[in-house]
Design an enzyme around this catalytic site. Sequence first.
Site, PDB file in Angstrom:
ATOM      1  N   GLU A 179      26.403  47.394  31.777  1.00  0.00           N
ATOM      2  CA  GLU A 179      26.213  46.033  31.291  1.00  0.00           C
ATOM      3  C   GLU A 179      25.470  45.203  32.343  1.00  0.00           C
ATOM      4  O   GLU A 179      25.710  45.352  33.537  1.00  0.00           O
ATOM      5  CB  GLU A 179      27.582  45.410  30.975  1.00  0.00           C
ATOM      6  CG  GLU A 179      28.306  46.228  29.911  1.00  0.00           C
ATOM      7  CD  GLU A 179      29.671  45.672  29.527  1.00  0.00           C
ATOM      8  OE1 GLU A 179      30.045  44.592  30.030  1.00  0.00           O
ATOM      9  OE2 GLU A 179      30.351  46.334  28.725  1.00  0.00           O
ATOM     10  N   CYS A 193      22.671  39.393  36.697  1.00  0.00           N
ATOM     11  CA  CYS A 193      23.732  40.104  37.396  1.00  0.00           C
ATOM     12  C   CYS A 193      23.616  41.585  37.020  1.00  0.00           C
ATOM     13  O   CYS A 193      23.779  41.939  35.850  1.00  0.00           O
ATOM     14  CB  CYS A 193      25.077  39.523  36.955  1.00  0.00           C
ATOM     15  SG  CYS A 193      26.485  40.361  37.655  1.00  0.00           S
ATOM     16  N   CYS A 200      33.720  51.955  38.477  1.00  0.00           N
ATOM     17  CA  CYS A 200      33.857  51.625  39.898  1.00  0.00           C
ATOM     18  C   CYS A 200      35.080  52.344  40.462  1.00  0.00           C
ATOM     19  O   CYS A 200      36.106  52.460  39.793  1.00  0.00           O
ATOM     20  CB  CYS A 200      34.013  50.118  40.074  1.00  0.00           C
ATOM     21  SG  CYS A 200      34.101  49.632  41.811  1.00  0.00           S
ATOM     22  N   CYS A 204      40.058  47.443  42.284  1.00  0.00           N
ATOM     23  CA  CYS A 204      40.600  46.103  42.539  1.00  0.00           C
ATOM     24  C   CYS A 204      41.490  45.741  41.345  1.00  0.00           C
ATOM     25  O   CYS A 204      41.068  45.910  40.186  1.00  0.00           O
ATOM     26  CB  CYS A 204      39.471  45.087  42.694  1.00  0.00           C
ATOM     27  SG  CYS A 204      38.365  45.496  44.048  1.00  0.00           S
ATOM     28  N   CYS A 207      40.405  43.426  38.307  1.00  0.00           N
ATOM     29  CA  CYS A 207      39.075  43.648  37.736  1.00  0.00           C
ATOM     30  C   CYS A 207      39.121  44.675  36.607  1.00  0.00           C
ATOM     31  O   CYS A 207      39.679  45.761  36.757  1.00  0.00           O
ATOM     32  CB  CYS A 207      38.135  44.124  38.844  1.00  0.00           C
ATOM     33  SG  CYS A 207      36.513  44.614  38.250  1.00  0.00           S
ATOM     34  N   CYS A 424      32.644  37.365  35.451  1.00  0.00           N
ATOM     35  CA  CYS A 424      33.011  38.126  36.630  1.00  0.00           C
ATOM     36  C   CYS A 424      34.288  38.943  36.405  1.00  0.00           C
ATOM     37  O   CYS A 424      35.295  38.402  35.962  1.00  0.00           O
ATOM     38  CB  CYS A 424      33.286  37.097  37.706  1.00  0.00           C
ATOM     39  SG  CYS A 424      32.625  37.534  39.248  1.00  0.00           S
TER      40      CYS A 424
HETATM   41  S1  SF4 Z   1      35.759  43.776  41.797  1.00  0.00           S
HETATM   42 FE1  SF4 Z   1      35.630  45.424  40.253  1.00  0.00          FE
HETATM   43  S2  SF4 Z   1      33.521  46.123  40.276  1.00  0.00           S
HETATM   44 FE2  SF4 Z   1      33.851  44.920  42.165  1.00  0.00          FE
HETATM   45  S3  SF4 Z   1      34.462  46.434  43.701  1.00  0.00           S
HETATM   46 FE3  SF4 Z   1      36.368  45.690  42.806  1.00  0.00          FE
HETATM   47  S4  SF4 Z   1      36.812  47.124  41.126  1.00  0.00           S
HETATM   48 FE4  SF4 Z   1      34.670  47.419  41.696  1.00  0.00          FE
END
Ligand code: SF4
Length: 450
Positions: A179, A193, A200, A204, A207, A424
């Site tokens: 995306e 962006c 990923c 986190c 996220c 975000c």
């Molecule tokens: S915020 Fe999301 S996309 Fe960014 S490094 Fe952490 S897990 Fe990965």
Amino acid sequence: MVPLVLSAHVRAFFSCMSLPKSQVPMWALLPFRFHPTFFTSMQNTLPCITGFAPFPLSSCCIHTAPSIQLLTDQSDLAALPTQFPANKVVLKNMIYNELEDWVESMGHKKTRAMMLWRWLYGRDKWVESADEIIGIKKDFKQLLQDTGDFGALALQNIYVAKDGTRKILFGVEEGSTIETVVIPCDRGRTTVCVSSQVGCAMNCQFCYTGRMGLKKNLSTAQIVEQLVVASRLFSTELGPITNVVFMGMGEPLHNVENVIRAANIMVDLHGLHLSPNKVTISTSGLVPQLRRFCRETACSLAVSLNATTDEVRNWIMPVNRKYNLHTLMSALKEEISCKKDFKVFFEYVLLSGINDSLEDAIRLTKLVDGVPCKINLLTFNPHKGASFVPSSKEQMLAFRNTLIDAGLLVFMRESRGDDQMAACGQLGEPVVPEAPRLRVPARFHSALAV
Ligand code: SF4
């Protein structure tokens, strides 16, 4: 299935519809990789297609929920091309010197590389096939037709949020999707962006993308192509793309090689020509790669900080277990001391009851002491399955004021595109099995939504 170059097909489609050339939409003159079902979908989606006049792509997609999509149903999406020509050279994978070498190795003068570069990346060019290039020698054009692959992604869908933010879905090889978000701003700035990975690995906890786990790294071409396609689609309507942030799917510095190469293409004077300080790479804190990035590019750096103690950061950003706050901040101080007029952006997502106390604000001022910086305070964007709660406006203001009183430069960033999951931390779509949820320190249990 072999990807199709759209322009000829689209032109044919509009000529079938008996449209005069002046009424053929701008985007139809741009060649993209679309699946043939697109045409059927277009006829279904736009039954009154004759009789419209200006028809920018976005106007057929602007919607409030439920979203209008270019492709009408999921079976169409499943049929999108997943194969890319394996025997061709992907032109956007090359930085300029490599393109020059390739052109020369194919028996042509090096100077032709510059001509090609300008057609690939020059303002209002952004060609997607050799057929679009005019004024080049026949034999060079033939070479490009036979051996050059101009694209790297398959455009699948575009969603437009109420605030004008666009989310573009691209197919990459092996059926994965990424995306890209285009964020218009009323001060004459348009930001793209871009994603750097499918999914990923950083996990986190706040996220959505992190829950996907890492599927694959994007190539240089796949990163650059996101900006090129966004420019082709939206520059006429929104004005030139002025800023790029590597804050889409993925940890950019986990794919550092391709990210540095892509950033260098984006700032090249003869191509996309963005100012290095308008290209910002964000990291969760991969220290060795961060050092490399600082030494090899002049682009801007954003560090996603989000906590002021190792206890909290170890939990919400597990990368901290490897590179803790002390290691991260020491590396930053060291690397930035060699750079002139350089400021780091610290991103800080405020999570109610987790990292938004005034004690946190005071600790933050001490943590960034000695690092030339700006601080972006971000609202947490909830998503399916999230247990964090966004901080209240009052708490955010109190937090901000504490930082300002300590002399820091602070911005409060509004969420953009959250009604289309384009904000975000909202990109991607986790599939089972998701990345694991980490143990919540006991004292934070009550701060989480049940
Ligand atoms: S915020 Fe999301 S996309 Fe960014 S490094 Fe952490 S897990 Fe990965």
